[in-house]
Enzyme design. Sequence first.
Site, PDB file in Angstrom:
ATOM      1  N   HIS B  44       0.969  -1.487   0.114  1.00  0.00           N
ATOM      2  CA  HIS B  44      -0.023  -0.078  -0.052  1.00  0.00           C
ATOM      3  C   HIS B  44       0.834   1.123   0.145  1.00  0.00           C
ATOM      4  CE1 HIS B  44      -3.101  -2.750   0.932  1.00  0.00           C
ATOM      5  NE2 HIS B  44      -2.410  -3.073   1.993  1.00  0.00           N
ATOM      6  N   SER B  67       1.830  -0.347  -5.187  1.00  0.00           N
ATOM      7  CA  SER B  67       0.788  -0.668  -4.144  1.00  0.00           C
ATOM      8  C   SER B  67       0.211  -2.103  -4.322  1.00  0.00           C
ATOM      9  CB  SER B  67      -0.593   0.171  -4.284  1.00  0.00           C
ATOM     10  OG  SER B  67      -1.212   0.049  -3.075  1.00  0.00           O
ATOM     11  N   SER B  72      -5.853   1.478  -2.257  1.00  0.00           N
ATOM     12  CA  SER B  72      -4.966   2.019  -0.926  1.00  0.00           C
ATOM     13  C   SER B  72      -4.070   3.061  -1.348  1.00  0.00           C
ATOM     14  CB  SER B  72      -4.431   0.620  -0.349  1.00  0.00           C
ATOM     15  OG  SER B  72      -3.271   0.260  -1.186  1.00  0.00           O
ATOM     16  N   ASP B 121       3.291  -7.588   0.155  1.00  0.00           N
ATOM     17  CA  ASP B 121       2.094  -7.540   1.025  1.00  0.00           C
ATOM     18  C   ASP B 121       1.084  -8.215   0.414  1.00  0.00           C
ATOM     19  OD1 ASP B 121      -0.462  -6.619   2.204  1.00  0.00           O
ATOM     20  OD2 ASP B 121       0.612  -5.094   3.051  1.00  0.00           O
ATOM     21  N   GLU B 187       4.480  -9.188   4.465  1.00  0.00           N
ATOM     22  CA  GLU B 187       3.843  -8.474   5.336  1.00  0.00           C
ATOM     23  C   GLU B 187       2.825  -8.976   6.244  1.00  0.00           C
ATOM     24  OE1 GLU B 187       4.760  -5.549   6.369  1.00  0.00           O
ATOM     25  OE2 GLU B 187       2.904  -4.638   7.512  1.00  0.00           O
ATOM     26  N   ASN B 212       4.765 -11.176   9.052  1.00  0.00           N
ATOM     27  CA  ASN B 212       3.668 -11.272   9.748  1.00  0.00           C
ATOM     28  C   ASN B 212       3.445 -11.483  11.133  1.00  0.00           C
ATOM     29  OD1 ASN B 212       0.603 -10.630   9.521  1.00  0.00           O
ATOM     30  ND2 ASN B 212       0.669 -12.974  10.057  1.00  0.00           N
ATOM     31  N   LYS B 217       4.368  -7.497  14.907  1.00  0.00           N
ATOM     32  CA  LYS B 217       3.590  -7.180  13.799  1.00  0.00           C
ATOM     33  C   LYS B 217       1.964  -7.570  14.054  1.00  0.00           C
ATOM     34  CE  LYS B 217       1.585  -7.036   9.622  1.00  0.00           C
ATOM     35  NZ  LYS B 217       0.242  -7.269   9.285  1.00  0.00           N
ATOM     36  N   ASP B 221      -0.045  -4.333  14.661  1.00  0.00           N
ATOM     37  CA  ASP B 221      -0.695  -3.783  13.527  1.00  0.00           C
ATOM     38  C   ASP B 221      -2.172  -4.509  13.184  1.00  0.00           C
ATOM     39  OD1 ASP B 221      -1.096  -3.148  10.946  1.00  0.00           O
ATOM     40  OD2 ASP B 221       0.792  -3.966  10.028  1.00  0.00           O
ATOM     41  N   ASN B 222      -2.236  -5.729  13.099  1.00  0.00           N
ATOM     42  CA  ASN B 222      -3.702  -6.375  12.860  1.00  0.00           C
ATOM     43  C   ASN B 222      -4.580  -6.073  14.060  1.00  0.00           C
ATOM     44  OD1 ASN B 222      -1.514  -7.540  11.403  1.00  0.00           O
ATOM     45  ND2 ASN B 222      -2.076  -9.667  11.618  1.00  0.00           N
ATOM     46  N   CYS B 226      -6.256  -2.213  13.291  1.00  0.00           N
ATOM     47  CA  CYS B 226      -7.490  -2.304  13.022  1.00  0.00           C
ATOM     48  C   CYS B 226      -8.659  -1.692  14.180  1.00  0.00           C
ATOM     49  CB  CYS B 226      -7.995  -3.651  12.758  1.00  0.00           C
ATOM     50  SG  CYS B 226      -7.217  -4.332  11.245  1.00  0.00           S
ATOM     51  N   HIS B 332      -8.808  -9.699   4.110  1.00  0.00           N
ATOM     52  CA  HIS B 332      -8.047  -9.155   3.217  1.00  0.00           C
ATOM     53  C   HIS B 332      -8.587  -8.953   1.602  1.00  0.00           C
ATOM     54  CE1 HIS B 332      -4.035  -8.367   1.984  1.00  0.00           C
ATOM     55  NE2 HIS B 332      -4.165  -9.198   0.710  1.00  0.00           N
ATOM     56  N   HIS B 386      -3.687   2.386   8.638  1.00  0.00           N
ATOM     57  CA  HIS B 386      -3.296   1.969   9.957  1.00  0.00           C
ATOM     58  C   HIS B 386      -2.591   3.349  10.310  1.00  0.00           C
ATOM     59  CE1 HIS B 386      -3.809  -2.404  10.471  1.00  0.00           C
ATOM     60  NE2 HIS B 386      -5.238  -1.840  10.123  1.00  0.00           N
ATOM     61  N   SER B 394       5.468  -2.582  12.594  1.00  0.00           N
ATOM     62  CA  SER B 394       5.323  -3.511  11.176  1.00  0.00           C
ATOM     63  C   SER B 394       6.639  -3.304  10.313  1.00  0.00           C
ATOM     64  CB  SER B 394       4.015  -3.202  10.418  1.00  0.00           C
ATOM     65  OG  SER B 394       3.142  -3.688  11.376  1.00  0.00           O
ATOM     66  N   GLN B 398      10.060  -5.071   8.930  1.00  0.00           N
ATOM     67  CA  GLN B 398      10.482  -5.184   7.508  1.00  0.00           C
ATOM     68  C   GLN B 398      12.042  -4.936   7.158  1.00  0.00           C
ATOM     69  OE1 GLN B 398       9.067  -6.592   4.785  1.00  0.00           O
ATOM     70  NE2 GLN B 398       7.077  -6.375   4.947  1.00  0.00           N
TER      71      GLN B 398
END
Lengths: 467, 467, 467, 467
Positions: B44, B67, B72, B121, B187, B212, B217, B221-222, B226, B332, B386, B394, B398
């Site tokens: 993204h 992306s 996104s 990703d 990711e 991930n 992460k 992140d998740n 969210c 997803h 996010h 995250s 990486q």
Amino acid sequence: MSLADFGRLELELAEVEMPGLMSCRTEFGPSQPFKGARITGSLHMTIQTGVLIETLTALGAEVRWCSCNIFSTQDHAAAAIARDSAAVFAWKGETLQEYWWCTERALDWGPGGGPDLIVDDGGDATLLIHEGVKAEEEFEKTGKLPDPNSTDNAEFQIVLSIIKEGLQTDPKKYHKMKERLVGVSEETTTGVKRLYQMQANGTLLFPAINVNDSVTKSKFDNLYGCRHSLPDGLMRATDVMIAGKVAVVCGYGDVGKGCAAAMKQAGARVIVTEIDPICALQATMEGLQVLTLEDVVSEADIFVTTTGNKDIIMVSDMKKMKNNAIVCNIGHFDNEIDMLGLETYPGVQRITIKPQTDRWVFPETKTGIIVLAEGRLMNLGCATGHPSFVMSCSFTNQVIAQLELWNEKNTGKYKKEVYVLPKHLDEKVAALHLGKLGAKLTKLTKDQADYISVPVEGPYKPAHYRY
Amino acid sequence: MSLADFGRLELELAEVEMPGLMSCRTEFGPSQPFKGARITGSLHMTIQTGVLIETLTALGAEVRWCSCNIFSTQDHAAAAIARDSAAVFAWKGETLQEYWWCTERALDWGPGGGPDLIVDDGGDATLLIHEGVKAEEEFEKTGKLPDPNSTDNAEFQIVLSIIKEGLQTDPKKYHKMKERLVGVSEETTTGVKRLYQMQANGTLLFPAINVNDSVTKSKFDNLYGCRHSLPDGLMRATDVMIAGKVAVVCGYGDVGKGCAAAMKQAGARVIVTEIDPICALQATMEGLQVLTLEDVVSEADIFVTTTGNKDIIMVSDMKKMKNNAIVCNIGHFDNEIDMLGLETYPGVQRITIKPQTDRWVFPETKTGIIVLAEGRLMNLGCATGHPSFVMSCSFTNQVIAQLELWNEKNTGKYKKEVYVLPKHLDEKVAALHLGKLGAKLTKLTKDQADYISVPVEGPYKPAHYRY
Amino acid sequence: MSLADFGRLELELAEVEMPGLMSCRTEFGPSQPFKGARITGSLHMTIQTGVLIETLTALGAEVRWCSCNIFSTQDHAAAAIARDSAAVFAWKGETLQEYWWCTERALDWGPGGGPDLIVDDGGDATLLIHEGVKAEEEFEKTGKLPDPNSTDNAEFQIVLSIIKEGLQTDPKKYHKMKERLVGVSEETTTGVKRLYQMQANGTLLFPAINVNDSVTKSKFDNLYGCRHSLPDGLMRATDVMIAGKVAVVCGYGDVGKGCAAAMKQAGARVIVTEIDPICALQATMEGLQVLTLEDVVSEADIFVTTTGNKDIIMVSDMKKMKNNAIVCNIGHFDNEIDMLGLETYPGVQRITIKPQTDRWVFPETKTGIIVLAEGRLMNLGCATGHPSFVMSCSFTNQVIAQLELWNEKNTGKYKKEVYVLPKHLDEKVAALHLGKLGAKLTKLTKDQADYISVPVEGPYKPAHYRY
Amino acid sequence: MSLADFGRLELELAEVEMPGLMSCRTEFGPSQPFKGARITGSLHMTIQTGVLIETLTALGAEVRWCSCNIFSTQDHAAAAIARDSAAVFAWKGETLQEYWWCTERALDWGPGGGPDLIVDDGGDATLLIHEGVKAEEEFEKTGKLPDPNSTDNAEFQIVLSIIKEGLQTDPKKYHKMKERLVGVSEETTTGVKRLYQMQANGTLLFPAINVNDSVTKSKFDNLYGCRHSLPDGLMRATDVMIAGKVAVVCGYGDVGKGCAAAMKQAGARVIVTEIDPICALQATMEGLQVLTLEDVVSEADIFVTTTGNKDIIMVSDMKKMKNNAIVCNIGHFDNEIDMLGLETYPGVQRITIKPQTDRWVFPETKTGIIVLAEGRLMNLGCATGHPSFVMSCSFTNQVIAQLELWNEKNTGKYKKEVYVLPKHLDEKVAALHLGKLGAKLTKLTKDQADYISVPVEGPYKPAHYRY
């Protein structure tokens, strides 16, 4: 024994709240899989444990039981079980001497040796056998008896005394136990850590199943159990209003997460101490402040240790606390709090408000702190431990682990190593508890299951999944 | 390009919120470890990704970017990066055709082959190379070109077309890419799942690091990402009051947990659907009702899919919903929602309120539902994804993963397999983010560290620890 | 009396948690404003009330006390106060006969008539005087003694008997009380409602201060007190896990709001029943479902009445409940639950698990429900009532109200009407409790105070402000 | 005007979320009660206000409208209403000059004088008439025109200029308005405060209904509205992650309570500043820290003013803040934040990130703070204000208030005083909003209603009840 009727009534209430155990009775009872098995348990002798014991006996086992904590026995539970179902060696408020005597009694099944299976919590039963075997080997080689004075640790002195006495009557007592033993299933983080160390050292004498790390144990009992029982213990012991107070939770693992959530929800301002940056970052994401103990020791009202480590709150910290600050431990051993330092502090005065609730007054300041359950597990010492429903998750894992060990005793499936239960059994334990709460699962279609590459009936997650 | 100045201002704001990435610049920038490395990213193209890209270039890399989602891209981010730092092939609102063209462009570094490293990703860049290599092998063996009509999947038809064209100009194009490639860092859950499948099939062409499943992460992140971006997307797209509404969250994994928490905290009544009994039991412990979609489809106001699976909300479900029920996906792919079924429903009418917010009216009832972002990720389509801080966690993973792959490119440490980062790096990522939030870690003493058998400096937890 | 030492220790702990009362001792103690005043209290004889009583005596009053609930006395509190500070007529588990005997004793100061001031909770002391005066007037006029058989209400029969006996020894007993009485301060909603009715009817015999409607009472004690004591009572009585359960809270006033918050935070799914659309809409905004009792009676696990009304849960409802559903009342009188209907249900079986925790089994289904504290206030019957800190807010209002009545006894400021304390006193009560919690107030500048037209030192809000 | 179609689509969505207003259309529309009435509104020209306006016109009124805030107009709402329903004088981003011109236009109904009724928010329309009448009286007496230079207040200079111009064309313009005016209904705390001051001074020229203090307004719109719109505004303006941050909420009234709840729930650590000890104590009971601004000014990340007072955050405070600290106001006027001090700070640099989001850089430190909406209401400037559902509560009160004033215009029921709506209308507003959320009310029996002395059909609470 006069408490047995009361214990039986509470056992009956608990059965309704423990659907996993009751399902085991229904599913496995008729085939009596434990027929002929002797099971020794060393695990808090509470009402919930009573339902576990009677599930084991309903499946055909003979059972002997002791507690794994000097304060955690519920006498009415012990009485009912002792009267109706199993040999019990446990009462609330044992001395350490009595505690280890009980442990030894629970392991001693008479001439035929020890138990076939052990249900352990914290690993004391396992420890006694391992230390016994070690001493017997030494004795056989060198004729030397264990010397209690060889250690400063008061509790370990007692262990060595007991082994010494045993050696003098039967120099093969623990060897016989070891030989008969099919395996142990261990309940908690501390015991599991000991087992992995023994496995690493190559000294583990029999197979072990790590029940603690079933998801349906550590992410439920440790987390939701403590979320319930920390405020319960605080309220019963002190009646203190939690709202508006500053609560310091030392450690933000599963137990710490449950404790911090409980204090926050009750209206306290929560400060977390942590050594692990990942857990610390989780705490911040929940709006909790992460500081060191010394940053807040003189400002906070309630201190809770949850670390599984030692020397978390020292007497030098306690001296700096506000008058009537509450100090308690819900982690594992009483050495999370420096009880020895407190007890031996020159001029300190101990005022027992009621059993398990002591005010300790320092001579310099005349201010005092309130210590719960003498630094031992406050939820068991001051309240009744975790509630039945969440213990049903843990104990259903125990039953399944015991069944695994017993059913596979001759197949060689389990070596002298530490195992966790496979994920489909973990998922089964969860499934057994959903109906009671009115939850309804969605079913995967075959097409969906293929799309995410899992069987329709599970398990649904990879081994490393964190939940 | 007129948006570049605006993009730069937002990049500067984001840098302050991304301490992990900025620490990487400080720590590694001077030694230019990526000197000579070509990195292609398919992720993204947002402001946060811009800070990632400029961290990679600050460490010496050359970068090309596309992306991984047609909606996104933040155009001002793309403009600023394109002007100042890297080749960018991305804009908000690509067609699928354009999307895959961009992916191919980002992988094409000219005559010398492809990139040295990929940041992926969802795995589309990785997929294109794997499919390209497969097609080239087939072509070499049989002379057969890939046939886009061999599949019903519209998107895969495009992939095959692009490979076909490539083959006609250079029949070794993807082989050259594969040979140059040192590895990929992936990711997200979906991409990781693909990688493990390729590993299981033995078809993985180069090493992969599963970013991930770093704790910093997936558990940040998740979950927390969210928790932030679901209400953000709902509010920007619909301005609807969340309090008082019934929100159905399909799936209670990390993403679902974040979504359910957000909806509950905003005052909605939350109902969870789940296939996994463990996750379902977790939901009940948080006071959430667990039911099936059909139990609640006609009562709820907001539906969110978070499953990573397909066919979660079908057009037959949508027909039963209340007027102006909101349907969106933060899992997803857009196939969590049956967009195809909706688009092809006889007589359905699509009324675009504003971009990414469509009301679909069914002819029978004249009532409509509101679908966000055409069923694609609503937090990226309707809001800005996010926030920077959690993306810094995250993306620091990486950067560290890319450094690992690049530094070890000649050591053979990484085979054609999927790896997760070691725990001490995971803990390092967390540590880099604590200072910004004012958190202070407690330090273990040597004695305490020995007591729990961990190094003083970590890692502090066993591999299986669930956080 | 053997409990007096234990009571004293708990009184000392409570003092630290009751800064408002302790401040009153410091501020007013030296001038002994209650010198010569006789105060009768009818209010739960708990540890917290003990601190109130000793604050009144520290200010110079003579005190006689009874409880206002047959189960709410803490015997160790009663013992310590009786030994050290005041005449106490209260014990845990009185019969109704004993209860009214205690009330009469507490009002009877011997030949010189009754008390100068009353601290009342629920209005029973006030009621007895009013009914006494009424009967004496009737007797004077007609010579007729009150007839206990003139009413069906068992409790009112006892009241009439007591008055009848009194009349036979001294036909002016209650008139003398009335004449001496300066006024009453009333603690709770129910009592206040009675007072306003008497004011409306013109039958109120002396001035009354409505302490319940001080903000620092109703918005603290009722709300935060119950948020604390509902789970406390549930856990002590049943050890039941609250997480995952469905809890029905009948009524969403201040008490209901506290209860619903507590249940939600403990992980229950909460359903509210309400008659008032405004309160109902508030519940929905907090994500709570609002339904009728009959909608959920067979699905829920825990039922709590908080209404202040009667006939909320009838025996016909209880019959439909799940096995071991918990039914309890934290509102006011035991008639919120149809205890009479339950007790007289043909064939019903009562199994006392432990005092205040009864399982009632219906003959048709053999399933049972668990009723706490025989339908009376479960937080007082099964736990220890509200914690000290929040009671300090309430009781500081009581002390201030008593001071007002006493200081103004000759000025005519208070007529035979019901008054609330002025806002600046309400704000003062709050201010006295902030320091203990480490809170620091911001000070208005003169300029800011003028801008919003309030005095710099307060009060800061208009009378109708709702907080 | 090109935005009118988009506005209409959003109006249609909003109608579904505004059941109170739609019920008014159904109940009152057929009888056209506002036939012949001219209504002028001065209230944020948003989509929700559009539904209010079209409810007024559906009931027969003619309407002219302006906004009450220079940034709060949603241009697509204004366009749709202007095209379809009413005269609108409002656009997003007015100058102050333009703002007052719009207000004057909305009040000017041509030769026949002004409106019959005013819907006011903040009281600017009411102010203009009162100041106009005052100036006309002065002019009549002394011939003196108002002198804009007689005040330092830039905004009041504009007001005087407009009145001066008006006087020169029609020296009885505002007198005519006053004479025609039946009354005003006022929306918000600030306007209500002005009205009570005028009532106290005896200068109020017409009856006023205080809509703000309907429970269904202040305890819903102020509280739940801000709980929604504060995070909405923060996210749209800055995309900042709220979790983990320290948020300072200045003021803990209804607005502050909503803001603090929102920040806490999003994972921030919340610190409250308060002058009122009662509100401060409420904050502590929710686990919030109460400190002064100076205690935390250099540590916090987000500052929100909610006080309704001025000079809350001064430029001297802003200089001490962390780089990129966010400063915003959701109280009422922009003088809660010292914008003048900031703008005139020597050497300060303003960098506009995007409209309503400015970074102000101090010359000494080169660090900057981010100010939202130029210090004006950030939820209206940076997001879309409160969501439709909660505005439906507020605006249904407005419609009912306007009906009251209009229906009673000749009865003398309303004098030149300030009134609140009777409780049964407040309860009715709530009832109209329950069905949409699936809530079901319980009905009192006659017996129960008698027992608590309320009518079966309500109202259910005494006037002083605080909810």
